[in-house]
Design a protein around this motif. Structure first.
Motif, PDB file in Angstrom:
ATOM      1  N   ARG A  81      25.960  -9.646 -24.447  1.00 37.31           N
ATOM      2  CA  ARG A  81      24.673  -9.312 -24.987  1.00 37.31           C
ATOM      3  C   ARG A  81      23.983 -10.223 -24.523  1.00 37.31           C
ATOM      4  NH1 ARG A  81      25.138  -4.245 -26.957  1.00 37.31           N
ATOM      5  NH2 ARG A  81      27.045  -3.826 -28.459  1.00 37.31           N
ATOM      6  N   GLN A  82      23.905 -10.631 -23.052  1.00 43.73           N
ATOM      7  CA  GLN A  82      23.080 -12.061 -22.625  1.00 43.73           C
ATOM      8  C   GLN A  82      22.856 -12.140 -21.478  1.00 43.73           C
ATOM      9  OE1 GLN A  82      23.790 -16.156 -24.069  1.00 43.73           O
ATOM     10  NE2 GLN A  82      25.064 -15.392 -25.887  1.00 43.73           N
ATOM     11  N   ARG A  83      22.926 -10.709 -21.459  1.00 42.65           N
ATOM     12  CA  ARG A  83      22.969 -10.294 -19.387  1.00 42.65           C
ATOM     13  C   ARG A  83      23.579 -10.673 -18.410  1.00 42.65           C
ATOM     14  NH1 ARG A  83      19.583  -6.934 -17.379  1.00 42.65           N
ATOM     15  NH2 ARG A  83      19.037  -8.325 -15.639  1.00 42.65           N
ATOM     16  N   VAL A  84      24.723 -11.398 -19.089  1.00 38.07           N
ATOM     17  CA  VAL A  84      25.483 -12.079 -17.953  1.00 38.07           C
ATOM     18  C   VAL A  84      26.222 -10.157 -16.800  1.00 38.07           C
ATOM     19  CG1 VAL A  84      27.277 -12.772 -17.433  1.00 38.07           C
ATOM     20  CG2 VAL A  84      26.706 -13.598 -18.936  1.00 38.07           C
ATOM     21  N   ALA A  85      26.881  -9.658 -17.749  1.00 41.09           N
ATOM     22  CA  ALA A  85      27.359  -8.423 -16.575  1.00 41.09           C
ATOM     23  C   ALA A  85      26.711  -7.192 -15.942  1.00 41.09           C
ATOM     24  CB  ALA A  85      27.983  -7.271 -17.530  1.00 41.09           C
ATOM     25  N   SER A  86      24.647  -7.850 -16.844  1.00 44.12           N
ATOM     26  CA  SER A  86      23.923  -6.690 -16.572  1.00 44.12           C
ATOM     27  C   SER A  86      23.518  -8.253 -14.725  1.00 44.12           C
ATOM     28  CB  SER A  86      22.443  -6.838 -16.382  1.00 44.12           C
ATOM     29  OG  SER A  86      22.995  -6.191 -17.587  1.00 44.12           O
ATOM     30  N   ARG A  87      23.766  -9.772 -14.585  1.00 42.77           N
ATOM     31  CA  ARG A  87      22.871 -10.283 -13.309  1.00 42.77           C
ATOM     32  C   ARG A  87      24.072 -10.331 -12.716  1.00 42.77           C
ATOM     33  NH1 ARG A  87      21.800 -15.898 -15.068  1.00 42.77           N
ATOM     34  NH2 ARG A  87      20.996 -15.856 -12.797  1.00 42.77           N
ATOM     35  N   LEU A  88      25.688 -10.436 -13.452  1.00 41.67           N
ATOM     36  CA  LEU A  88      26.565  -9.543 -11.433  1.00 41.67           C
ATOM     37  C   LEU A  88      26.411  -8.127 -11.159  1.00 41.67           C
ATOM     38  CD1 LEU A  88      29.443 -11.112 -14.421  1.00 41.67           C
ATOM     39  CD2 LEU A  88      29.100 -12.186 -11.942  1.00 41.67           C
ATOM     40  N   ILE A  89      26.555  -7.675 -11.658  1.00 45.48           N
ATOM     41  CA  ILE A  89      26.217  -6.659 -11.265  1.00 45.48           C
ATOM     42  C   ILE A  89      25.328  -6.073 -10.667  1.00 45.48           C
ATOM     43  CG2 ILE A  89      26.267  -4.444 -11.787  1.00 45.48           C
ATOM     44  CD1 ILE A  89      27.832  -4.152 -14.071  1.00 45.48           C
ATOM     45  N   GLU A  90      23.913  -6.818 -10.438  1.00 45.92           N
ATOM     46  CA  GLU A  90      23.004  -6.666  -9.407  1.00 45.92           C
ATOM     47  C   GLU A  90      22.818  -7.763  -8.372  1.00 45.92           C
ATOM     48  OE1 GLU A  90      20.233  -8.607 -12.395  1.00 45.92           O
ATOM     49  OE2 GLU A  90      20.372  -6.154 -13.653  1.00 45.92           O
ATOM     50  N   ASN A  91      23.495  -8.178  -8.885  1.00 43.44           N
ATOM     51  CA  ASN A  91      24.122  -9.415  -7.450  1.00 43.44           C
ATOM     52  C   ASN A  91      24.802  -8.794  -6.785  1.00 43.44           C
ATOM     53  OD1 ASN A  91      24.768 -11.465  -6.293  1.00 43.44           O
ATOM     54  ND2 ASN A  91      23.936 -12.990  -7.438  1.00 43.44           N
ATOM     55  N   GLY A  92      26.024  -9.019  -7.768  1.00 44.93           N
ATOM     56  CA  GLY A  92      26.351  -6.946  -6.448  1.00 44.93           C
ATOM     57  C   GLY A  92      26.207  -6.724  -5.097  1.00 44.93           C
ATOM     58  N   LEU A  93      25.768  -5.291  -6.588  1.00 42.48           N
ATOM     59  CA  LEU A  93      25.127  -4.059  -5.440  1.00 42.48           C
ATOM     60  C   LEU A  93      24.044  -4.606  -4.791  1.00 42.48           C
ATOM     61  CD1 LEU A  93      23.572  -2.558  -9.018  1.00 42.48           C
ATOM     62  CD2 LEU A  93      25.881  -1.619  -7.463  1.00 42.48           C
ATOM     63  N   GLN A  94      23.560  -6.011  -4.504  1.00 39.23           N
ATOM     64  CA  GLN A  94      22.641  -6.647  -3.808  1.00 39.23           C
ATOM     65  C   GLN A  94      23.434  -7.253  -2.248  1.00 39.23           C
ATOM     66  OE1 GLN A  94      19.058  -6.187  -3.523  1.00 39.23           O
ATOM     67  NE2 GLN A  94      19.509  -6.332  -1.845  1.00 39.23           N
ATOM     68  N   ARG A  95      24.040  -7.603  -2.631  1.00 39.55           N
ATOM     69  CA  ARG A  95      25.029  -8.302  -1.743  1.00 39.55           C
ATOM     70  C   ARG A  95      25.673  -6.912  -0.886  1.00 39.55           C
ATOM     71  NH1 ARG A  95      27.295 -13.989  -2.809  1.00 39.55           N
ATOM     72  NH2 ARG A  95      26.236 -14.879  -3.930  1.00 39.55           N
ATOM     73  N   ALA A  96      25.803  -6.092  -1.192  1.00 37.80           N
ATOM     74  CA  ALA A  96      26.886  -4.851  -1.151  1.00 37.80           C
ATOM     75  C   ALA A  96      25.482  -4.888   0.087  1.00 37.80           C
ATOM     76  CB  ALA A  96      27.471  -3.929  -2.195  1.00 37.80           C
ATOM     77  N   ARG A  97      24.405  -4.356  -0.383  1.00 37.82           N
ATOM     78  CA  ARG A  97      23.508  -3.331  -0.074  1.00 37.82           C
ATOM     79  C   ARG A  97      23.042  -4.217   0.924  1.00 37.82           C
ATOM     80  NH1 ARG A  97      21.040  -3.076  -4.823  1.00 37.82           N
ATOM     81  NH2 ARG A  97      20.846  -1.280  -5.612  1.00 37.82           N
ATOM     82  N   ASP A  98      23.045  -5.548   0.749  1.00 38.11           N
ATOM     83  CA  ASP A  98      22.481  -6.475   2.409  1.00 38.11           C
ATOM     84  C   ASP A  98      24.063  -6.218   3.274  1.00 38.11           C
ATOM     85  OD1 ASP A  98      20.531  -7.481   1.403  1.00 38.11           O
ATOM     86  OD2 ASP A  98      21.544  -9.266   0.799  1.00 38.11           O
ATOM     87  N   SER A  99      25.298  -6.188   2.846  1.00 33.24           N
ATOM     88  CA  SER A  99      26.630  -6.011   3.690  1.00 33.24           C
ATOM     89  C   SER A  99      26.291  -4.523   4.922  1.00 33.24           C
ATOM     90  CB  SER A  99      27.366  -6.340   3.267  1.00 33.24           C
ATOM     91  OG  SER A  99      27.664  -7.784   2.662  1.00 33.24           O
TER      92      SER A  99
END
Length: 162
Positions: A81-99
């Motif tokens: 509940r401190q946005r750790v999962a959200s930040r991991l997912i957002e970062n991963g989705l951006q990396r997926a888009r970029d790849s």
């Protein structure tokens, strides 16, 4: 907290995180098998003072377009509940888009994954052993998946989970 790609040096700490975050060793074993089978594409960890406090993995799928599966996502209990999962997912989705990946599928809580743009309606036309209201998809390019139906299959490691 920083989000970084995992390295082999993090694997024991990731396993410990997963064993503490889930009721069985299934997810920890899944991550190890995805690595062993070379199906892990993006694996990110959240670090706080060199401690692994979160992890998210995106793995290769068999689909009619370039698709990834998001699983597992885990956060150590004190950091939830401190946005750790959200930040991991957002970062991963951006990396997926970029790849150049075109879509991501996830099996989980629609109330949580909806905020990232995942929709059950996008996944519904796809045939999968995991079909149902908790299977969701996200288009990574242009708001629509390049192919709107067909068969999808997670990496073999998922079927080994039982």
């Amino acid at each position: 907290m920083v989000i970084v790609p995992e390295t082999p040096n993090h694997r024991d700490r990731i396993r410990a995180l997963l064993l503490g975050a889930f009721p069985s060793a299934a997810e920890a074993d899944l991550v190890e098998r995805l690595h062993a089978d070379s199906d892990a594409v993006i694996s990110l960890i959240a670090l706080r003072d060199e401690q692994v406090i979160g992890q998210a993995m995106f793995s290769r799928m068999i689909a009619p377009f370039k698709a990834l599966a998001l699983a597992p996502v885990a956060v150590a209990l004190p950091w939830r509940r401190q946005r750790v999962a959200s930040r991991l997912i957002e970062n991963g989705l951006q990396r997926a888009r970029d790849s150049g990946w075109e879509g991501v599928f996830v099996l989980g809580d629609p109330a949580f994954y909806h905020c990232f743009g995942f929709r059950a309606g996008l996944a519904r036309p796809f045939s999968s052993p995991y079909a149902g209201p908790h299977l969701m998809a996200l288009a990574l390019k242009g708001g629509a998946l390049p192919i709107l139906s067909g068969q999808i299959r997670h990496a073999a490691a998922f079927s080994a989970m039982g």
